[in-house]
Design an enzyme around this catalytic site. Structure first.
Site, PDB file in Angstrom:
ATOM      1  N   SER A 137       0.626  -1.182   0.099  1.00 26.80           N
ATOM      2  CA  SER A 137      -0.024  -0.055  -0.010  1.00 26.80           C
ATOM      3  C   SER A 137       0.746   1.280   0.129  1.00 26.80           C
ATOM      4  O   SER A 137       1.714   1.550  -0.777  1.00 26.80           O
ATOM      5  CB  SER A 137      -0.818  -0.038   1.231  1.00 26.80           C
ATOM      6  OG  SER A 137      -1.995   0.752   0.949  1.00 26.80           O
ATOM      7  N   ASP A 184      -5.784  -3.870  -2.409  1.00 23.02           N
ATOM      8  CA  ASP A 184      -4.733  -3.543  -1.445  1.00 23.02           C
ATOM      9  C   ASP A 184      -4.262  -4.804  -0.896  1.00 23.02           C
ATOM     10  O   ASP A 184      -4.876  -5.580  -0.306  1.00 23.02           O
ATOM     11  CB  ASP A 184      -5.139  -2.598  -0.392  1.00 23.02           C
ATOM     12  CG  ASP A 184      -4.167  -1.955   0.617  1.00 23.02           C
ATOM     13  OD1 ASP A 184      -3.572  -2.633   1.183  1.00 23.02           O
ATOM     14  OD2 ASP A 184      -4.101  -0.631   0.497  1.00 23.02           O
TER      15      ASP A 184
END
Length: 796
Positions: free
Chosen positions: A110, A256
């Site tokens: 991320s 993610d």
């Protein structure tokens, strides 16, 4: 620590995605028994590196240590996800540079993938901070372009339909976007800073070997991205469910990586790390007494799910490894404007562990040699040219639209920032959901590939606006506005627009076709009908009760030519046939002279009247406001002249203009508005009043539309302070202000601008929300007239 409004919203949006991922992972067979499958790369699988994609992925290091690293341990950095809290990674990397701690490989998830990917591309910590701080990171994170750069049609919709809820329909079902943000500006920012790296690179051949971690949305598998487009890999790793739309790579839909591996220590280890420096910037869990809402429970659930995989990773740390946990306080993962705070926290955390980190440092000359020895073999040579261009579109927008916007030709020098800028216009113009490009191929066959996707929630796009006003004394109105847009019916660009108003006082429908004929010049045949309930009031301004009601109806059909004025606005000119009529809904209370000096009260019936005329019209609209709701800078002008082309009774000429200017300093803003209009030339007695005053921001102390006439002159000065700002959530901005107003309407031209003048002053608080602007205020006028009002929706 308290949760921010954005944290609440994103937690709610993300929880479903994370639950699906968690359930999918729980349904997977034992990783140890799973059949190995190739690691997914942002471009292609790497046959020479067969890897399981589950959380038990084992990576065999195939990169030989450099000569400078042969006599020291291989140090890798694992950077966790955490949104804007990830700015701390910059402070950690800068401190490693100061201490001369070499970094031999990086694994990131991320936001950790963002900072780690830029660092792996050869940028220093200072260069990363400069590159990011040179942009408005809130605008980048939420895909916002300056409003004044939008096409006029998009600005018009933004003004009329403030409800921020993209909805569409097609194939017999309602649709919504699969992400709050598509991430086009983030990808462009990443590509602008890594444009020297082609889109088909092995991440082991970057200056610092690199891995980004994502999650397969369908299976819940961990996907380790090791090859292909570096910006695309980073973007996939930080596709927070519900915030950023998923990314498709090699046929897999990725989100993610924090859902399965928010702190990829094992990936760093499997890249050959002898020592891992792990940086965890995740949001701490709240105590039970701090969770006081459903949103808080949802947020805590999401953190629990992520913290579980983080704890599993931390359990693998060895005594020689270093764990940094910057103290980021209440900095939320949505505070993208708080870079300084995040960087400072990362620096402080590294300094607190300076003794451990200093043990990993090398001599200054050796460190300089290490930095100088970072490989740049994969970089494109300066002046690399484009050999071929390939364009792929998905949806009903033709490739010719992309080609026309792409200011690049075979033989041109590859300039990723310029290409992304030109392609970004397509997204700003509301044509596409996402547009991206890649640059691949060997010397002599360098291919610029553009991939553009029409809005997935189309082809029919819906827009919404709400309006509600009341003075808490029985006078109020409401309206629902619905817009329908069907772009690109044909490859020539034919589009269909419908605008519907359903209200307690207003009913209307306008339909229009737009056909480009030369560049952005278009022809627009249209038809529409509008019915308005109008209250008539006595001349006594202290009486806010209507004495009669009538219905005004306007039907028109015509054709216009629209000519854009760059991004400033547009000019429209055309001809139309107009049918106007009105009829009474009730009788008018009147006084009658009996002829002997006595007066008596009675009622008078209003005779229905109507007129029909052909008109020619010219309109100029310029919109350079930064925000149509609470403008802080810019200006707006909307003017129109309508000339009767017939000589029948009731025909008339009409001119009308309104404008606004705004400026600001700090949190304080001031704007000035003016409106002027009236009949001119041969006036053969049009049967209706065409202008109204009264109500919120239209002489606020008086009843809505209390004054009607054929001529209007009105001005308003407003000052307000912006008390808070958020990029999303229930209240996106809170304001407090005051306004002064003056004006009137008149029936005859000889009275125009000669008085009497009506004045009003008001104070208010307001906010921009997901469903439009909201105002609560108090207004007063001479003679003890006052009004308390609530307004939802804009009456600019």
């Amino acid at each position: 620590m308290t949760d921010s409004p954005l944290s609440h919203r994103l937690a709610s949006l993300a929880l479903l995605g994370l639950l699906l991922v968690s359930a999918a992972r729980a349904a997977q067979p034992d990783p140890a028994a799973a059949t190995a499958s190739p690691v997914v790369a942002s471009g292609a699988a790497v046959p020479a590196r067969p890897l399981p994609v589950s959380t038990a992925t084992q990576l065999a290091d195939t990169r030989a240590p450099s000569a400078s690293a042969a006599h020291r341990p291989r140090i890798c950095v694992a950077l966790s996800g955490g949104g804007a809290r990830g700015y701390a990674h910059i402070g950690v990397l800068r401190e490693l540079e100061r201490l001369h701690v070499p970094v031999d490989c990086i694994a990131g998830t991320s936001m950790g993938a963002v900072i780690g990917g830029l660092y792996a591309s050869g940028m220093s910590a200072d260069q990363i901070e400069h590159a990011l701080s040179a942009n408005n990171l809130n605008d980048v994170a939420f895909d916002r372009d300056p409003r004044e750069d939008w096409p006029q049609s998009v600005r018009d919709d933004n003004l009329a339909y403030p409800v921020g809820m993209p909805v569409g329909f097609g194939n017999g079902q309602l649709k919504m976007p699969n992400g709050f943000v598509q991430g086009n500006k983030l990808t462009a920012l990443l590509r602008a800073n890594t444009g020297q790296i082609p889109s088909d690179v092995d991440f082991d051949r970057l200056p610092i070997p690199y891995r980004a971690v994502a999650t397969d949305l369908e299976t819940g598998d961990r996907v380790v991205l090791s090859h292909g487009s570096l910006p695309q890999a980073i973007r996939a790793s930080m596709a927070v469910p519900g915030l950023f739309a998923p990314v498709k790579i090699d046929g897999r839909t990725l989100i993610d990586g924090g859902a399965v591996s928010n702190l990829p220590i094992d990936i760093a280890r499997q890249m050959g790390a002898d020592i891992v420096i792990a940086v965890d910037i995740g949001t701490p869990l709240n105590r039970a007494d701090q969770i006081t809402s459903m949103a808080g429970v949802t947020s805590q659930m999401m953190r629990l799910m992520m913290n579980r995989n983080v704890l599993e990773q931390k359990a693998t740390l060895r005594p020689t490894d270093v764990l940094l946990e910057p103290d980021l306080g209440d900095l939320s993962f949505s505070d993208f404007g708080a870079m300084d705070q995040g960087v400072a926290a990362g620096t402080a955390s590294a300094q607190a562990h300076s003794q451990q980190l200093a043990a990993l440092s090398i001599a200054g000359t050796q460190y300089a040699a290490y930095r100088a020895g970072l490989s740049h073999e994969t970089f494109l040579p300066p002046g690399t040219r484009i050999d071929r261009i390939e364009i792929a579109t998905h949806g009903n927008v033709p490739a010719s639209r992309v080609r026309a916007a792409l200011h690049a030709q075979p033989g041109d020098v590859y300039d990723p920032a310029a290409i992304d800028h030109s392609l970004g216009i397509l997204v700003s113009a509301d044509d596409f959901e996402s547009v991206s490009h890649s640059f691949t191929g060997p010397p002599g066959d360098r291919v610029l590939s553009v991939d553009a996707s029409a809005k997935s929630w189309g082809p029919n796009l819906l827009l919404f606006g709400l309006a509600l006003s009341t003075n808490f004394d029985g006078d109020g109105a409401f309206a629902l506005q619905i817009g329908h847009r069907l772009p690109w019916i044909t490859e020539s660009g034919l589009s269909w627009r419908n605008d519907i108003v359903l209200g307690s006082r207003d009913l209307g429908w306008r339909t229009e076709l737009r056909q480009p004929v030369f560049g952005d010049v278009y022809v627009a045949p249209y038809a529409g009908i509008r019915r308005n309930d109008i209250n008539l009031y006595s001349d006594d301004v202290t009486n806010s009760e209507p004495i009669a009601k009538y219905v005004q109806q306007d039907v028109r059909a015509g054709i216009d030519i629209g000519v854009p004025l760059g991004n400033w606005g547009e000019v429209r000119a055309g001809v139309a046939q107009v049918w106007t009529s009105y009829k009474a809904r009730s009788s008018i209370l009147a006084m009658t002279d009996n002829g002997n000096g006595d007066w008596s009260f009675g009622t008078t019936q209003v005779t229905p009247e109507s007129t029909s005329q052909a008109v020619g019209n010219v309109g100029i609209k310029i919109d350079q406001l930064d925000d149509p709701l609470f403008p802080r800078h810019g200006f707006y002008l909307d003017s129109n002249v309508q000339v009767s082309l017939t000589q029948s009774d009731g025909s008339y000429n009409l001119a009308h203009a309104r404008g606004l200017w705004a400026a600001s300093h700090g949190i304080f803003s001031v704007n000035a508005a003016i409106e002027v209009g009236g009949k001119f030339g041969a006036d053969r007695g049009a049967p209706t009043y065409v202008f109204n005053l009264g109500g919120f921001q239209r002489l606020s102390a008086y009843a809505q539309d209390q004054f009607s006439g054929d001529y209007i002159l009105y001005g308003r000065t407003t000052g307000f302070a912006q008390l808070s700002k958020a990029d999303t959530g229930p209240l996106r901005g809170v304001f407090a202000g005051a306004s002064l107003e003056a004006g009137n309407v008149w029936t005859w031209s000889r009275q125009f601008a000669r008085g009497p003048w009506l004045t009003s002053a008001s104070v208010f608080v307001g906010s921009t929300t997901m469903i439009g602007p909201v105002y609560l205020g108090f207004a007063m006028a001479p003679r003890g007239i006052y009004n308390v009002y609530f307004q939802l929706g804009n009456r600019f």
